[in-house]
Motif scaffolding. Sequence first.
Motif, PDB file in Angstrom:
ATOM      1  N   CYS A  36       3.971 -18.611 -16.623  1.00  0.00           N
ATOM      2  CA  CYS A  36       4.850 -18.614 -16.687  1.00  0.00           C
ATOM      3  C   CYS A  36       5.248 -20.292 -16.966  1.00  0.00           C
ATOM      4  O   CYS A  36       5.852 -20.627 -16.940  1.00  0.00           O
ATOM      5  N   GLU A  39       4.512 -21.588 -19.740  1.00  0.00           N
ATOM      6  CA  GLU A  39       5.236 -21.113 -20.544  1.00  0.00           C
ATOM      7  C   GLU A  39       4.689 -20.320 -21.519  1.00  0.00           C
ATOM      8  O   GLU A  39       4.735 -20.995 -22.948  1.00  0.00           O
ATOM      9  N   LEU A  41       3.552 -16.019 -21.332  1.00  0.00           N
ATOM     10  CA  LEU A  41       3.986 -15.402 -21.387  1.00  0.00           C
ATOM     11  C   LEU A  41       4.495 -14.983 -22.636  1.00  0.00           C
ATOM     12  O   LEU A  41       5.955 -15.337 -22.660  1.00  0.00           O
ATOM     13  N   ILE A  68      11.565 -16.128 -19.723  1.00  0.00           N
ATOM     14  CA  ILE A  68      11.056 -15.914 -18.652  1.00  0.00           C
ATOM     15  C   ILE A  68      11.978 -16.250 -17.498  1.00  0.00           C
ATOM     16  O   ILE A  68      12.878 -15.370 -17.000  1.00  0.00           O
ATOM     17  N   PHE A  99      12.332 -22.380 -15.025  1.00  0.00           N
ATOM     18  CA  PHE A  99      11.215 -21.425 -13.913  1.00  0.00           C
ATOM     19  C   PHE A  99      10.207 -22.939 -13.391  1.00  0.00           C
ATOM     20  O   PHE A  99      10.273 -22.685 -12.298  1.00  0.00           O
ATOM     21  N   TRP A 130       8.336  -8.099 -14.393  1.00  0.00           N
ATOM     22  CA  TRP A 130       7.716  -8.156 -15.254  1.00  0.00           C
ATOM     23  C   TRP A 130       7.033  -6.546 -15.916  1.00  0.00           C
ATOM     24  O   TRP A 130       7.372  -6.602 -16.916  1.00  0.00           O
TER      25      TRP A 130
END
Length: 175
Positions: A36, A39, A41, A68, A99, A130
């Motif tokens: 996450c 960046e 994910l 996210i 995030f 998630w």
Amino acid sequence: QRQEANHSRKAPNSKAWKCLWNLDMKCKPKHFIWKCLHEVLPVNEVIKRRTGLGEDRCRCCGEMSETIEHMFFFCSHAEYIWKAAPINWDGLNDFRHKFWHWWNGLMDVERRPEGKTHIALTVNILWQIWRDRNQIQFSGVRNCPGRTVNKAMHEWVEYNEARDGEVKTDVNREH
């Protein structure tokens, strides 16, 4: 904006990284948070941007592009989960649009008496959001928010019991 995040990630002894890797919890959720923060994910927006394929819309709510931040904080599905959670981070609402900034704000509670425990529970809730998202995305199966929170709590308590035979369930809702 992008350079600021990259610069922050490259900080050699960043508080965020130290806190993440020192959390007393399973490795999978830690690695998930690492993704996450980097960046990477594979949310719909990232997949669409990198491959040009697929739809970037959130399949949980259908309202916005699934970033996210949307998945964790703005999707109605996630909002219901946070309302059902035994922990509340209202003080971090201003940081929800990025995030990395939200995570850094969360690290400020590390020095509180139950700070690391509350952060670990929060990571478990993020992890379950998630996993819920993936069930909706790939199977069309939608869990109720209470079930998702219960699963996060159960895994958190189970890990603590396995680690030291002690149950730590004193979670204060006001932060």
